[in-house]
Motif scaffolding. Structure first.
Motif, PDB file in Angstrom:
ATOM      1  N   CYS A 163      22.628 104.011 -92.776  1.00  0.00           N
ATOM      2  CA  CYS A 163      21.511 104.960 -92.866  1.00  0.00           C
ATOM      3  C   CYS A 163      20.333 104.557 -91.981  1.00  0.00           C
ATOM      4  O   CYS A 163      19.428 105.344 -91.756  1.00  0.00           O
ATOM      5  N   ASP A 164      20.315 103.312 -91.500  1.00  0.00           N
ATOM      6  CA  ASP A 164      19.311 102.829 -90.552  1.00  0.00           C
ATOM      7  C   ASP A 164      17.914 102.672 -91.150  1.00  0.00           C
ATOM      8  O   ASP A 164      16.941 102.656 -90.428  1.00  0.00           O
ATOM      9  N   VAL A 165      17.778 102.538 -92.465  1.00  0.00           N
ATOM     10  CA  VAL A 165      16.444 102.323 -93.020  1.00  0.00           C
ATOM     11  C   VAL A 165      16.069 100.840 -93.039  1.00  0.00           C
ATOM     12  O   VAL A 165      14.889 100.501 -93.064  1.00  0.00           O
ATOM     13  N   CYS A 166      17.044  99.953 -92.991  1.00  0.00           N
ATOM     14  CA  CYS A 166      16.767  98.519 -93.061  1.00  0.00           C
ATOM     15  C   CYS A 166      16.286  97.935 -91.733  1.00  0.00           C
ATOM     16  O   CYS A 166      15.381  97.103 -91.713  1.00  0.00           O
ATOM     17  N   GLU A 167      16.884  98.362 -90.652  1.00  0.00           N
ATOM     18  CA  GLU A 167      16.573  97.758 -89.346  1.00  0.00           C
ATOM     19  C   GLU A 167      15.092  97.817 -88.982  1.00  0.00           C
ATOM     20  O   GLU A 167      14.505  96.789 -88.626  1.00  0.00           O
ATOM     21  N   PRO A 168      14.431  98.959 -89.087  1.00  0.00           N
ATOM     22  CA  PRO A 168      13.026  99.001 -88.667  1.00  0.00           C
ATOM     23  C   PRO A 168      12.051  98.265 -89.581  1.00  0.00           C
ATOM     24  O   PRO A 168      10.950  97.935 -89.160  1.00  0.00           O
ATOM     25  N   VAL A 169      12.440  97.956 -90.824  1.00  0.00           N
ATOM     26  CA  VAL A 169      11.513  97.263 -91.723  1.00  0.00           C
ATOM     27  C   VAL A 169      11.623  95.744 -91.642  1.00  0.00           C
ATOM     28  O   VAL A 169      10.807  95.031 -92.231  1.00  0.00           O
ATOM     29  N   CYS A 170      12.573  95.233 -90.894  1.00  0.00           N
ATOM     30  CA  CYS A 170      12.754  93.780 -90.784  1.00  0.00           C
ATOM     31  C   CYS A 170      11.697  93.189 -89.846  1.00  0.00           C
ATOM     32  O   CYS A 170      11.694  93.487 -88.655  1.00  0.00           O
ATOM     33  N   PRO A 171      10.820  92.332 -90.373  1.00  0.00           N
ATOM     34  CA  PRO A 171       9.758  91.782 -89.535  1.00  0.00           C
ATOM     35  C   PRO A 171      10.240  90.762 -88.502  1.00  0.00           C
ATOM     36  O   PRO A 171       9.514  90.453 -87.563  1.00  0.00           O
ATOM     37  N   ASN A 172      11.452  90.259 -88.660  1.00  0.00           N
ATOM     38  CA  ASN A 172      11.987  89.258 -87.734  1.00  0.00           C
ATOM     39  C   ASN A 172      13.020  89.817 -86.769  1.00  0.00           C
ATOM     40  O   ASN A 172      13.630  89.068 -86.028  1.00  0.00           O
ATOM     41  N   GLN A 173      13.237  91.119 -86.800  1.00  0.00           N
ATOM     42  CA  GLN A 173      14.284  91.758 -86.001  1.00  0.00           C
ATOM     43  C   GLN A 173      15.641  91.078 -86.186  1.00  0.00           C
ATOM     44  O   GLN A 173      16.397  90.894 -85.235  1.00  0.00           O
ATOM     45  N   ALA A 174      15.931  90.709 -87.436  1.00  0.00           N
ATOM     46  CA  ALA A 174      17.198  90.044 -87.754  1.00  0.00           C
ATOM     47  C   ALA A 174      18.336  91.028 -87.975  1.00  0.00           C
ATOM     48  O   ALA A 174      19.497  90.654 -87.948  1.00  0.00           O
ATOM     49  N   ILE A 175      18.017  92.307 -88.176  1.00  0.00           N
ATOM     50  CA  ILE A 175      19.033  93.315 -88.475  1.00  0.00           C
ATOM     51  C   ILE A 175      19.381  94.084 -87.205  1.00  0.00           C
ATOM     52  O   ILE A 175      18.498  94.486 -86.454  1.00  0.00           O
ATOM     53  N   TYR A 176      20.669  94.260 -86.988  1.00  0.00           N
ATOM     54  CA  TYR A 176      21.133  94.978 -85.799  1.00  0.00           C
ATOM     55  C   TYR A 176      22.396  95.762 -86.138  1.00  0.00           C
ATOM     56  O   TYR A 176      23.076  95.480 -87.125  1.00  0.00           O
ATOM     57  N   GLN A 177      22.713  96.750 -85.309  1.00  0.00           N
ATOM     58  CA  GLN A 177      23.919  97.551 -85.498  1.00  0.00           C
ATOM     59  C   GLN A 177      25.121  96.752 -85.033  1.00  0.00           C
ATOM     60  O   GLN A 177      25.218  96.395 -83.866  1.00  0.00           O
ATOM     61  N   GLY A 178      26.032  96.460 -85.957  1.00  0.00           N
ATOM     62  CA  GLY A 178      27.267  95.768 -85.614  1.00  0.00           C
ATOM     63  C   GLY A 178      28.322  96.779 -85.201  1.00  0.00           C
ATOM     64  O   GLY A 178      28.015  97.955 -84.964  1.00  0.00           O
ATOM     65  N   GLU A 179      29.560  96.339 -85.120  1.00  0.00           N
ATOM     66  CA  GLU A 179      30.638  97.247 -84.720  1.00  0.00           C
ATOM     67  C   GLU A 179      30.839  98.379 -85.719  1.00  0.00           C
ATOM     68  O   GLU A 179      31.028  99.523 -85.338  1.00  0.00           O
ATOM     69  N   ILE A 198      29.081  98.358 -89.200  1.00  0.00           N
ATOM     70  CA  ILE A 198      27.907  98.521 -90.066  1.00  0.00           C
ATOM     71  C   ILE A 198      26.767  97.671 -89.512  1.00  0.00           C
ATOM     72  O   ILE A 198      26.964  96.891 -88.576  1.00  0.00           O
ATOM     73  N   PHE A 199      25.598  97.829 -90.111  1.00  0.00           N
ATOM     74  CA  PHE A 199      24.491  96.967 -89.719  1.00  0.00           C
ATOM     75  C   PHE A 199      24.784  95.546 -90.168  1.00  0.00           C
ATOM     76  O   PHE A 199      25.489  95.324 -91.155  1.00  0.00           O
ATOM     77  N   GLU A 200      24.255  94.571 -89.434  1.00  0.00           N
ATOM     78  CA  GLU A 200      24.473  93.167 -89.740  1.00  0.00           C
ATOM     79  C   GLU A 200      23.140  92.431 -89.688  1.00  0.00           C
ATOM     80  O   GLU A 200      22.166  92.937 -89.125  1.00  0.00           O
ATOM     81  N   ILE A 201      23.113  91.236 -90.263  1.00  0.00           N
ATOM     82  CA  ILE A 201      21.910  90.410 -90.276  1.00  0.00           C
ATOM     83  C   ILE A 201      22.211  89.088 -89.590  1.00  0.00           C
ATOM     84  O   ILE A 201      23.163  88.394 -89.947  1.00  0.00           O
ATOM     85  N   ASN A 202      21.378  88.735 -88.618  1.00  0.00           N
ATOM     86  CA  ASN A 202      21.492  87.445 -87.945  1.00  0.00           C
ATOM     87  C   ASN A 202      20.861  86.395 -88.860  1.00  0.00           C
ATOM     88  O   ASN A 202      19.646  86.396 -89.046  1.00  0.00           O
ATOM     89  N   PRO A 203      21.654  85.486 -89.444  1.00  0.00           N
ATOM     90  CA  PRO A 203      21.111  84.525 -90.402  1.00  0.00           C
ATOM     91  C   PRO A 203      20.097  83.559 -89.794  1.00  0.00           C
ATOM     92  O   PRO A 203      19.249  83.030 -90.500  1.00  0.00           O
ATOM     93  N   SER A 204      20.157  83.346 -88.499  1.00  0.00           N
ATOM     94  CA  SER A 204      19.191  82.431 -87.885  1.00  0.00           C
ATOM     95  C   SER A 204      17.809  83.075 -87.748  1.00  0.00           C
ATOM     96  O   SER A 204      16.823  82.377 -87.512  1.00  0.00           O
TER      97      SER A 204
END
Length: 83
Positions: free
Chosen positions: A12-28, A30-36
């Motif tokens: 739904c793309d609501v998580c990506e823009p609210v992440c202050p660290n830009q840790a969320i991105y579109q994976g193959e 679903i969306f994914e989170i970069n743990p680093s």
């Protein structure tokens, strides 16, 4: 701990823009989170913003990345230095 997005994600793309660290991105698939980059919003907010806005509750803690609040704060500080 970093967070992770499970297969229940509806892209739904609501998580990506609210992440202050830009840790969320579109994976193959679903969306994914970069743990680093994920600090569970420590240093920014009192609660993870992606979890707060997710309509299907598909963002649990990632058991592969166990971190204390202190470690998350240190990660936050290091990420801020890079900006």
């Amino acid at each position: 701990m970093a967070l992770m997005i499970t297969d229940e994600c509806i892209n739904c793309d609501v998580c990506e823009p609210v992440c202050p660290n830009q840790a969320i991105y579109q994976g193959e698939a679903i969306f994914e989170i970069n743990p680093s980059l994920c600090t569970e919003c420590v240093g920014h907010f009192d609660e993870p913003q992606c979890v707060a806005v997710c309509p299907v509750s598909c963002i649990p803690l990632n058991p592969e990345y166990v971190e204390t609040k202190e470690q998350l704060m240190e990660k936050y500080k290091k990420l801020q230095e890079k900006k």
